[in-house]
Design an enzyme around this catalytic site. Structure first.
Site, PDB file in Angstrom:
ATOM      1  N   LYS A  66      61.913  57.093 -16.466  1.00 58.16           N
ATOM      2  CA  LYS A  66      61.145  57.430 -15.261  1.00 58.16           C
ATOM      3  C   LYS A  66      59.981  56.466 -15.119  1.00 58.16           C
ATOM      4  CE  LYS A  66      60.347  60.334 -11.865  1.00 58.16           C
ATOM      5  NZ  LYS A  66      59.909  59.214 -11.032  1.00 58.16           N
ATOM      6  N   LYS A 126      59.568  51.091 -15.727  1.00 53.77           N
ATOM      7  CA  LYS A 126      58.707  50.559 -14.666  1.00 53.77           C
ATOM      8  C   LYS A 126      59.459  49.460 -13.961  1.00 53.77           C
ATOM      9  CE  LYS A 126      54.524  51.604 -13.225  1.00 53.77           C
ATOM     10  NZ  LYS A 126      54.014  52.986 -13.149  1.00 53.77           N
ATOM     11  N   ASN A 137      44.696  56.344  -3.278  1.00 57.34           N
ATOM     12  CA  ASN A 137      45.187  57.710  -3.396  1.00 57.34           C
ATOM     13  C   ASN A 137      44.577  58.439  -4.593  1.00 57.34           C
ATOM     14  OD1 ASN A 137      46.988  59.992  -2.824  1.00 57.34           O
ATOM     15  ND2 ASN A 137      48.008  59.382  -4.707  1.00 57.34           N
ATOM     16  N   THR A 195      48.420  62.982  -9.065  1.00 56.46           N
ATOM     17  CA  THR A 195      47.748  62.154 -10.066  1.00 56.46           C
ATOM     18  C   THR A 195      46.255  62.438 -10.074  1.00 56.46           C
ATOM     19  OG1 THR A 195      49.418  60.422  -9.766  1.00 56.46           O
ATOM     20  CG2 THR A 195      47.387  59.807 -10.892  1.00 56.46           C
TER      21      THR A 195
END
Length: 435
Positions: free
Chosen positions: A88, A124, A239, A208
């Site tokens: 992931k 990644k 963000n 996050t």
């Protein structure tokens, strides 16, 4: 640190590969990995296995530009480890993307998933491009061709991409559609961070930042500081940074400084974060010219005297050159790798508690896991349920790492690596090696 030897006398803890720049993301990751390996007394084979990526894929991504010319971009995907489950990790679009950086980020994802008890391995990806120079059509063609080149890598049971720097839910929608067209069925679980209408999860966009706040509050509690009696500085207003600033403001904290790429803004009496968010929205996402605070540089923001410093911008912002000038009591790493390995000792000597990136910003992958679970079940949760489960998992992870910290008398970052690496190593021992 001593150079550990095996019985044959061959050193290995200092031999992961070619010598890299001492402040590169990969070398920072490896320096911390070596320390944890010493604590855990990993044997040579286990060290080599856990420090080596399972797969590195480099592809050429040719697309037809609007001008009618063909342009070729470089794309990457690194699977660092898949012992705990499918790999992931995000995909970033940036002119600075390179294989070394992607390797480091993939490894961090492995430890991050282990720490928050998510059954994923680390990966990644990235494409070396400047998305600001591409039209929407060019961006779509780039994404679809990159996905087509990765069809044998991606998969809901193999490797699951997510948004990262300069990628968003639209990019994920194109990846999902391209994969689905080639699989001859709609496969929503192949990516996370999708639009809600395509199987995305409520709470994902703020996950996050919300996770950063959860562990920051836990760290404040350990220091005996109340949220409504603390000062906060946030570097980065994307963000992660903007959500973190907003949620800390809602907790009653005084946010005295914020910044974006244009520079920083400081007000000792506190910044009205809702107004700052409104200002940025009206100015194409930029804080430039924000009138209700004093202009400072991003470098000056890092040196502000405060209870909590949250670097949520880029890597290597705090290094051996400026670490001695940091005046925060707690650093919560919203970004990946904002503190270099050679700054760790300086911060420790100043008594600064660092909540490391592989814990602090793990809220994103945690809710990505929730999204994957919901897609596989075909049943979706409310935002309240997502946030409640996220807060619980982040707080449990913080408490577990704090126990590890106290057990070995080490820093919280060192505890994170020790805990994460030990979990993956023990899982590998149980599974064994297929020959």
């Amino acid at each position: 640190m001593p150079n550990k030897k095996n019985n044959s006398g061959a050193g290995y803890y200092k031999e992961p590969g070619p010598k890299l720049d001492e402040e590169s993301p990969f070398e920072s990751m490896m320096e911390r990995f070596r320390f944890a390996a010493e604590i855990l007394d990993l044997d040579e084979g286990m060290f080599q296995y856990l420090s080596s990526p399972v797969k590195q894929v480099t592809v050429s991504v040719p697309i037809l530009m609007d001008s009618g010319n063909i342009r070729v971009f470089q794309g990457y995907r690194v699977i660092h480890n898949n012992i705990l489950g499918p790999s992931k990790g995000g995909i970033r679009y940036s002119p600075d993307v390179n294989l070394e950086e992607v390797n480091a980020l993939a490894a961090w994802m492995t430890w991050k998933c282990a720490i928050v008890n998510v059954p994923f391995g680390g990966a990644k990806g990235g494409v070396r491009c400047d998305p600001n120079e591409l039209s929407d059509g060019e961006l779509e063609r780039l994404t679809r061709r990159y996905t087509a080149n990765m069809l044998e890598v991606f998969g809901p049971d193999r490797d699951i991409p997510a948004p990262d720097m300069n990628t968003d839910e639209q990019i994920m929608a194109w990846i999902m559609d391209t994969y689905s067209m080639n699989a001859h069925k709609t496969e929503t679980a192949v990516v996370t961070g999708k639009p809600i209408i395509l199987g995305g999860s409520y709470g994902r966009k703020k996950a996050t930042g919300r996770g950063v706040v959860t562990v920051t509050l836990a760290a404040l509690n350990k220091k005996g500081i109340l949220p409504n009696n603390c000062t906060v500085a946030v570097q980065g207003f994307g963000n992660v940074g903007s959500v973190t600033a907003e949620l800390m403001y809602e907790q009653g904290a005084k946010v005295v400084a914020i910044s974006d790429i244009a520079g920083g803004y400081y007000n000792e009496n506190g910044i009205d974060i809702p107004k700052a968010l409104e200002y940025a929205e009206e100015n194409d996402g930029s804080l430039e010219g924000y009138p209700e605070a004093e202009e400072i540089t991003n470098e000056e923001l890092l040196q502000i005297e405060c209870d909590v410093l949250i670097p949520a911008a880029k890597e290597d912002q705090i290094n051996r050159e400026n670490a001695s000038d940091i005046n925060a009591r707690i650093i919560a790493e919203g970004a990946n790798g904002p503190v270099t390995a050679n700054a760790d000792g300086i911060l420790e000597s100043k008594g600064i508690m660092v909540v490391p990136d592989i814990l602090a910003n793990a809220g994103g992958v945690t809710v990505s896991y929730f999204e994957w679970v919901q897609d596989r079940q075909g049943y979706f949760w409310t935002e309240e349920r997502v946030n409640r489960r996220l807060n619980r998992m982040m707080r449990d992870a913080f408490d577990q790492l704090f126990k590890t910290k106290e057990k070995y008398d080490i820093t919280l970052r060192q505890a994170a690596y020790v805990f994460g690496i030990n979990k993956v190593a023990m899982t590998l021992k149980r599974r064994g090696l297929y020959a």
